[in-house]
Design an enzyme around this catalytic site. Sequence first.
Site, PDB file in Angstrom:
ATOM      1  N   HIS A 172       0.827  -1.202   0.000  1.00  0.00           N
ATOM      2  CA  HIS A 172       0.000   0.000   0.000  1.00  0.00           C
ATOM      3  C   HIS A 172       0.865   1.258   0.000  1.00  0.00           C
ATOM      4  O   HIS A 172       0.582   2.234  -0.707  1.00  0.00           O
ATOM      5  CB  HIS A 172      -0.925  -0.017   1.220  1.00  0.00           C
ATOM      6  CG  HIS A 172      -1.701   1.241   1.397  1.00  0.00           C
ATOM      7  ND1 HIS A 172      -1.430   2.135   2.411  1.00  0.00           N
ATOM      8  CD2 HIS A 172      -2.725   1.780   0.686  1.00  0.00           C
ATOM      9  CE1 HIS A 172      -2.260   3.159   2.310  1.00  0.00           C
ATOM     10  NE2 HIS A 172      -3.050   2.973   1.290  1.00  0.00           N
ATOM     11  N   GLU A 177       2.116   1.775  -3.422  1.00  0.00           N
ATOM     12  CA  GLU A 177       1.068   2.346  -4.280  1.00  0.00           C
ATOM     13  C   GLU A 177       1.102   3.873  -4.220  1.00  0.00           C
ATOM     14  O   GLU A 177       1.024   4.562  -5.244  1.00  0.00           O
ATOM     15  CB  GLU A 177      -0.297   1.831  -3.847  1.00  0.00           C
ATOM     16  CG  GLU A 177      -1.473   2.482  -4.570  1.00  0.00           C
ATOM     17  CD  GLU A 177      -2.710   2.588  -3.693  1.00  0.00           C
ATOM     18  OE1 GLU A 177      -3.351   3.661  -3.709  1.00  0.00           O
ATOM     19  OE2 GLU A 177      -3.036   1.611  -2.989  1.00  0.00           O
ATOM     20  N   HIS A 178       1.213   4.419  -3.011  1.00  0.00           N
ATOM     21  CA  HIS A 178       1.295   5.869  -2.851  1.00  0.00           C
ATOM     22  C   HIS A 178       2.535   6.424  -3.554  1.00  0.00           C
ATOM     23  O   HIS A 178       2.482   7.483  -4.198  1.00  0.00           O
ATOM     24  CB  HIS A 178       1.362   6.230  -1.365  1.00  0.00           C
ATOM     25  CG  HIS A 178       0.042   6.211  -0.676  1.00  0.00           C
ATOM     26  ND1 HIS A 178      -0.444   7.276   0.054  1.00  0.00           N
ATOM     27  CD2 HIS A 178      -0.923   5.269  -0.601  1.00  0.00           C
ATOM     28  CE1 HIS A 178      -1.625   6.991   0.555  1.00  0.00           C
ATOM     29  NE2 HIS A 178      -1.936   5.758   0.179  1.00  0.00           N
ATOM     30  N   GLU A 197      -3.212   7.938   7.606  1.00  0.00           N
ATOM     31  CA  GLU A 197      -4.273   7.095   7.050  1.00  0.00           C
ATOM     32  C   GLU A 197      -4.578   5.924   7.975  1.00  0.00           C
ATOM     33  O   GLU A 197      -5.744   5.560   8.181  1.00  0.00           O
ATOM     34  CB  GLU A 197      -3.870   6.594   5.666  1.00  0.00           C
ATOM     35  CG  GLU A 197      -4.979   5.855   4.944  1.00  0.00           C
ATOM     36  CD  GLU A 197      -4.623   5.504   3.511  1.00  0.00           C
ATOM     37  OE1 GLU A 197      -5.442   4.847   2.847  1.00  0.00           O
ATOM     38  OE2 GLU A 197      -3.513   5.891   3.047  1.00  0.00           O
TER      39      GLU A 197
END
Length: 409
Positions: free
Chosen positions: A50, A53-54, A129
């Site tokens: 994840h 991905e950023h 997040e």
Amino acid sequence: MNDATFHSATLENGLTLIGEHLPGARSVAVGYFVGTGARDEAAEVSGVSHFLEHMLFKGTDRRSVDDINREFDELGARYNAYTGEERTVYYAVVLPERLAQATDLLSDMMRPALRDADFAVERQVILEEIAMYLDRPHFRVFDEGNSHYFGGHPFGNSVLGSPETIGALSPEGMRSYFEEGYRPDNLLLALVGAFDWDAVVAQVAQLAGSWPSVASGPRSLPPFVAKGGGGRLVDSGLNRVHVAAYAPGVSATDPGRYAAAVLAGVIGDSVGSRLYWALVDKGLADSASLAHSAALGYGAFLGYLSCEPEREEEVMGLFRSVVGEVAEQGPLAGEWERAQRKLATGLMLAGETPYGRLMSLGVSYQQLELYRSLDEVLASVQSATPAAARSLLEGGALGDLFTFTLGPR
């Protein structure tokens, strides 16, 4: 959808391209499906997929982060990305005349710069997040429940990771993970809508044909044995009880997955299911659902409910009773047909848009390594029978119900 035409090609370095051409489409959806996700992570780098991905939006050797955002906007694209247990997906939906530019941009992003300075900034974004999602009980109960139910198995890995693992992750560790996970033979470029296939293949060959192949073994698919029982986490700041429920299902490669999906609809669709009438319609719970998730090597029925703390015992008793009754007796013909039609309608509505069809086509092709048209998928759903569901139940599906509870006491 009978006029859809399927295309496929594989570059010498292993990168696979697939396309479903829809003559009547006025847009085109394009996306990279990367065969790496939370289940591929070692415990010490939990959340790296994840995080990565950023980082793919933070710039390349050709583009800065501002360039990427500006170009997507100039294209008029609807774009985004997501990371799950089995894959990471980057996509854009554009008008056909903008496809070449969108493909160039997405392909460039697949070779990110991964700069140390960007890494340090984005780490703080990820930590924020994580904190945000932990404030959402529905997310938190599954994040904790997965860890307890799967007990260290890769299926239980957290997509976001933890503050500890994200805090300890290094740029070098991410680069190493990138080299392994984003190798060409682990990437799938998919398109749906209006496009010139030969032009797409020629462009991608020029853009990505030189990406080096990386030797790698097959994906790890360790077996998992389901268990019953449960767990509990107390948070006195909550005013509702949230429960995540787990039961054995079937894998993505099992033909019974269509019957499993219909069976889940019979029991736990958001409206009109047995759980809805037993709990939600009567005001005993504000949410009660069940769905089936099919992954590579394993499948599971996933349930969720929330209610007032004072009603927890009654609601959980009814939840178990509803699931147990279907598991023992099987579904009724009338409710089976209703759930079957609702599932088929949902698939058709999603498949009528290039974006909706892209999401199902890419996932299905990665899992099965073969093309199934929307008509074939719908036919499989509509041909699933209550007898097939009873066969799944006799084979252990929906057995050994495990529940994890998050509540104020």
